[in-house]
Design a protein around this motif. Structure first.
Motif, PDB file in Angstrom:
ATOM      1  N   PHE A  54     -10.529 -49.741  59.497  1.00  0.00           N
ATOM      2  CA  PHE A  54     -11.444 -48.481  59.414  1.00  0.00           C
ATOM      3  C   PHE A  54     -11.679 -48.544  57.858  1.00  0.00           C
ATOM      4  O   PHE A  54     -12.743 -47.678  57.765  1.00  0.00           O
ATOM      5  CB  PHE A  54     -10.526 -47.445  59.694  1.00  0.00           C
ATOM      6  N   TYR A  55     -11.381 -49.166  56.975  1.00  0.00           N
ATOM      7  CA  TYR A  55     -11.618 -49.175  55.625  1.00  0.00           C
ATOM      8  C   TYR A  55     -12.356 -50.729  55.098  1.00  0.00           C
ATOM      9  O   TYR A  55     -13.327 -51.002  54.544  1.00  0.00           O
ATOM     10  CB  TYR A  55     -10.756 -48.739  54.642  1.00  0.00           C
ATOM     11  N   GLY A  56     -11.358 -51.674  55.541  1.00  0.00           N
ATOM     12  CA  GLY A  56     -11.797 -53.247  54.969  1.00  0.00           C
ATOM     13  C   GLY A  56     -12.775 -53.716  55.487  1.00  0.00           C
ATOM     14  O   GLY A  56     -13.684 -54.104  54.863  1.00  0.00           O
ATOM     15  N   ILE A  57     -12.980 -53.581  56.918  1.00  0.00           N
ATOM     16  CA  ILE A  57     -14.130 -54.185  57.629  1.00  0.00           C
ATOM     17  C   ILE A  57     -15.497 -53.806  57.039  1.00  0.00           C
ATOM     18  O   ILE A  57     -16.536 -54.364  56.900  1.00  0.00           O
ATOM     19  CB  ILE A  57     -13.941 -54.107  59.227  1.00  0.00           C
ATOM     20  N   PRO A  58     -15.574 -52.165  57.026  1.00  0.00           N
ATOM     21  CA  PRO A  58     -16.839 -51.614  56.858  1.00  0.00           C
ATOM     22  C   PRO A  58     -17.131 -52.164  55.320  1.00  0.00           C
ATOM     23  O   PRO A  58     -18.245 -52.253  54.946  1.00  0.00           O
ATOM     24  CB  PRO A  58     -16.663 -50.241  56.972  1.00  0.00           C
ATOM     25  N   VAL A  59     -16.378 -52.080  54.538  1.00  0.00           N
ATOM     26  CA  VAL A  59     -16.381 -52.349  52.946  1.00  0.00           C
ATOM     27  C   VAL A  59     -16.754 -53.980  53.021  1.00  0.00           C
ATOM     28  O   VAL A  59     -17.819 -54.134  52.349  1.00  0.00           O
ATOM     29  CB  VAL A  59     -15.341 -52.254  52.180  1.00  0.00           C
ATOM     30  N   SER A  60     -16.228 -54.734  53.725  1.00  0.00           N
ATOM     31  CA  SER A  60     -16.668 -56.083  53.788  1.00  0.00           C
ATOM     32  C   SER A  60     -17.854 -56.439  54.251  1.00  0.00           C
ATOM     33  O   SER A  60     -18.887 -57.116  53.960  1.00  0.00           O
ATOM     34  CB  SER A  60     -15.562 -57.064  54.530  1.00  0.00           C
ATOM     35  N   LEU A  61     -18.519 -55.679  55.450  1.00  0.00           N
ATOM     36  CA  LEU A  61     -19.667 -55.854  55.926  1.00  0.00           C
ATOM     37  C   LEU A  61     -20.783 -55.416  54.889  1.00  0.00           C
ATOM     38  O   LEU A  61     -21.930 -55.989  54.658  1.00  0.00           O
ATOM     39  CB  LEU A  61     -19.856 -54.907  57.277  1.00  0.00           C
ATOM     40  N   LEU A  62     -20.569 -54.114  54.237  1.00  0.00           N
ATOM     41  CA  LEU A  62     -21.341 -53.720  53.378  1.00  0.00           C
ATOM     42  C   LEU A  62     -21.343 -54.980  52.114  1.00  0.00           C
ATOM     43  O   LEU A  62     -22.511 -55.050  51.568  1.00  0.00           O
ATOM     44  CB  LEU A  62     -20.808 -52.303  52.616  1.00  0.00           C
ATOM     45  N   SER A  63     -20.053 -55.214  51.593  1.00  0.00           N
ATOM     46  CA  SER A  63     -20.394 -56.362  50.806  1.00  0.00           C
ATOM     47  C   SER A  63     -21.295 -57.622  50.967  1.00  0.00           C
ATOM     48  O   SER A  63     -21.944 -58.200  50.208  1.00  0.00           O
ATOM     49  CB  SER A  63     -18.933 -56.798  50.344  1.00  0.00           C
ATOM     50  N   ASP A  64     -21.214 -58.052  52.307  1.00  0.00           N
ATOM     51  CA  ASP A  64     -21.778 -58.988  52.868  1.00  0.00           C
ATOM     52  C   ASP A  64     -23.284 -58.638  52.618  1.00  0.00           C
ATOM     53  O   ASP A  64     -24.166 -59.581  52.505  1.00  0.00           O
ATOM     54  CB  ASP A  64     -21.329 -59.421  54.270  1.00  0.00           C
ATOM     55  N   TYR A  65     -23.585 -57.654  53.398  1.00  0.00           N
ATOM     56  CA  TYR A  65     -25.024 -57.191  53.312  1.00  0.00           C
ATOM     57  C   TYR A  65     -25.711 -56.969  52.034  1.00  0.00           C
ATOM     58  O   TYR A  65     -26.676 -57.446  51.499  1.00  0.00           O
ATOM     59  CB  TYR A  65     -25.211 -55.653  53.899  1.00  0.00           C
ATOM     60  N   ILE A  66     -24.964 -56.647  50.864  1.00  0.00           N
ATOM     61  CA  ILE A  66     -25.480 -56.485  49.654  1.00  0.00           C
ATOM     62  C   ILE A  66     -25.476 -58.012  48.901  1.00  0.00           C
ATOM     63  O   ILE A  66     -26.337 -58.268  48.196  1.00  0.00           O
ATOM     64  CB  ILE A  66     -24.489 -55.421  48.710  1.00  0.00           C
ATOM     65  N   SER A  67     -24.374 -58.740  48.846  1.00  0.00           N
ATOM     66  CA  SER A  67     -24.124 -59.846  48.226  1.00  0.00           C
ATOM     67  C   SER A  67     -24.755 -61.061  48.854  1.00  0.00           C
ATOM     68  O   SER A  67     -25.382 -61.916  48.074  1.00  0.00           O
ATOM     69  CB  SER A  67     -22.711 -60.568  48.180  1.00  0.00           C
TER      70      SER A  67
END
Length: 118
Positions: A54-67
Protein backbone atom coordinates in the motif's frame (compact mmCIF):
# COMPACT_ATOMS: atom_id res chain seq x y z
CA UNK A 1 4.03 -6.81 -16.44
CA UNK A 2 5.53 -3.95 -14.42
CA UNK A 3 2.85 -4.26 -11.74
CA UNK A 4 3.50 -8.01 -11.44
CA UNK A 5 7.20 -7.27 -10.91
CA UNK A 6 6.28 -4.77 -8.19
CA UNK A 7 4.20 -7.43 -6.40
CA UNK A 8 7.17 -9.82 -6.54
CA UNK A 9 9.43 -7.07 -5.24
CA UNK A 10 7.02 -6.47 -2.35
CA UNK A 11 7.04 -10.12 -1.34
CA UNK A 12 10.84 -10.36 -1.61
CA UNK A 13 11.20 -7.12 0.36
CA UNK A 14 8.94 -8.40 3.15
CA UNK A 15 10.97 -11.63 3.37
CA UNK A 16 14.27 -9.73 3.28
CA UNK A 17 13.15 -7.21 5.89
CA UNK A 18 11.97 -10.00 8.18
CA UNK A 19 15.30 -11.78 7.77
CA UNK A 20 17.26 -8.60 8.56
CA UNK A 21 14.94 -7.96 11.54
CA UNK A 22 15.60 -11.48 12.82
CA UNK A 23 19.38 -11.28 12.36
CA UNK A 24 19.60 -7.88 14.06
CA UNK A 25 17.50 -9.26 16.90
CA UNK A 26 19.86 -12.21 17.30
CA UNK A 27 22.87 -9.91 17.49
CA UNK A 28 21.13 -7.79 20.11
CA UNK A 29 20.00 -10.81 22.12
CA UNK A 30 16.30 -10.05 21.67
CA UNK A 31 15.18 -13.46 20.43
CA UNK A 32 15.19 -16.76 22.27
CA UNK A 33 14.03 -18.75 19.20
CA UNK A 34 10.72 -19.77 20.79
CA UNK A 35 7.12 -19.50 19.66
CA UNK A 36 7.07 -15.85 20.70
CA UNK A 37 9.88 -15.15 18.25
CA UNK A 38 7.95 -16.88 15.48
CA UNK A 39 4.90 -14.75 16.25
CA UNK A 40 7.02 -11.59 16.16
CA UNK A 41 8.57 -12.58 12.83
CA UNK A 42 5.20 -13.40 11.28
CA UNK A 43 3.87 -10.05 12.49
CA UNK A 44 6.91 -8.22 11.11
CA UNK A 45 6.49 -10.00 7.77
CA UNK A 46 2.78 -9.19 7.52
CA UNK A 47 3.21 -5.53 8.48
CA UNK A 48 6.09 -5.08 6.04
CA UNK A 49 4.12 -6.82 3.30
CA UNK A 50 1.10 -4.57 3.88
CA UNK A 51 3.38 -1.53 3.89
CA UNK A 52 5.06 -2.63 0.68
CA UNK A 53 1.72 -3.21 -1.05
CA UNK A 54 0.00 0.00 0.00
CA UNK A 55 2.98 2.37 0.27
CA UNK A 56 5.94 0.82 -1.56
CA UNK A 57 4.25 -0.11 -4.83
CA UNK A 58 2.61 3.32 -5.39
CA UNK A 59 5.86 5.10 -4.51
CA UNK A 60 7.81 2.82 -6.83
CA UNK A 61 5.34 3.34 -9.69
CA UNK A 62 5.57 7.11 -9.15
CA UNK A 63 9.35 6.82 -9.12
CA UNK A 64 9.31 4.88 -12.39
CA UNK A 65 6.98 7.42 -13.97
CA UNK A 66 9.19 10.36 -12.97
CA UNK A 67 12.63 8.80 -13.44
CA UNK A 68 11.98 7.27 -16.88
CA UNK A 69 12.11 10.81 -18.29
CA UNK A 70 15.70 11.13 -17.06
CA UNK A 71 17.32 7.96 -18.36
CA UNK A 72 20.92 9.02 -17.73
CA UNK A 73 20.27 9.65 -14.05
CA UNK A 74 17.28 7.33 -13.60
CA UNK A 75 18.86 5.23 -10.84
CA UNK A 76 19.95 8.26 -8.82
CA UNK A 77 16.55 9.92 -9.14
CA UNK A 78 14.76 6.68 -8.30
CA UNK A 79 16.98 6.25 -5.24
CA UNK A 80 16.20 9.78 -4.07
CA UNK A 81 12.46 9.24 -4.48
CA UNK A 82 12.44 5.86 -2.69
CA UNK A 83 14.56 7.03 0.24
CA UNK A 84 12.74 10.36 0.37
CA UNK A 85 9.41 8.64 0.88
CA UNK A 86 11.11 6.24 3.29
CA UNK A 87 12.19 9.24 5.38
CA UNK A 88 8.65 10.61 5.75
CA UNK A 89 7.99 8.98 9.17
CA UNK A 90 11.33 10.30 10.42
CA UNK A 91 10.21 13.82 9.51
CA UNK A 92 7.52 13.38 12.15
CA UNK A 93 10.14 12.24 14.68
CA UNK A 94 8.80 8.70 14.74
CA UNK A 95 12.03 6.71 15.12
CA UNK A 96 10.41 3.37 16.05
CA UNK A 97 8.41 3.37 12.83
CA UNK A 98 10.73 5.47 10.67
CA UNK A 99 13.86 3.31 10.72
CA UNK A 100 12.04 0.14 9.56
CA UNK A 101 10.21 2.11 6.84
CA UNK A 102 13.50 3.55 5.60
CA UNK A 103 15.10 0.10 5.66
CA UNK A 104 12.16 -1.38 3.71
CA UNK A 105 12.32 1.39 1.12
CA UNK A 106 16.03 0.79 0.53
CA UNK A 107 15.52 -2.99 0.30
CA UNK A 108 12.58 -2.41 -2.06
CA UNK A 109 14.74 -0.21 -4.32
CA UNK A 110 17.61 -2.72 -4.43
CA UNK A 111 15.37 -5.70 -5.19
CA UNK A 112 13.41 -3.72 -7.79
CA UNK A 113 16.62 -2.72 -9.57
CA UNK A 114 17.89 -6.31 -9.51
CA UNK A 115 14.64 -7.68 -10.96
CA UNK A 116 14.53 -4.86 -13.53
CA UNK A 117 17.96 -5.85 -14.82
CA UNK A 118 17.05 -9.55 -15.21
Amino acid sequence: MKLFRKFKVSIFTAFSFTLVFFILGLFNGLHNLGLGTLAILITAFLFSLIGCFFYGIPVSLLSDYISVKFMKSRLILSSIIHTGFGLVPLAFKNMEFGIPVLLCSIIFLIIDEILRSL
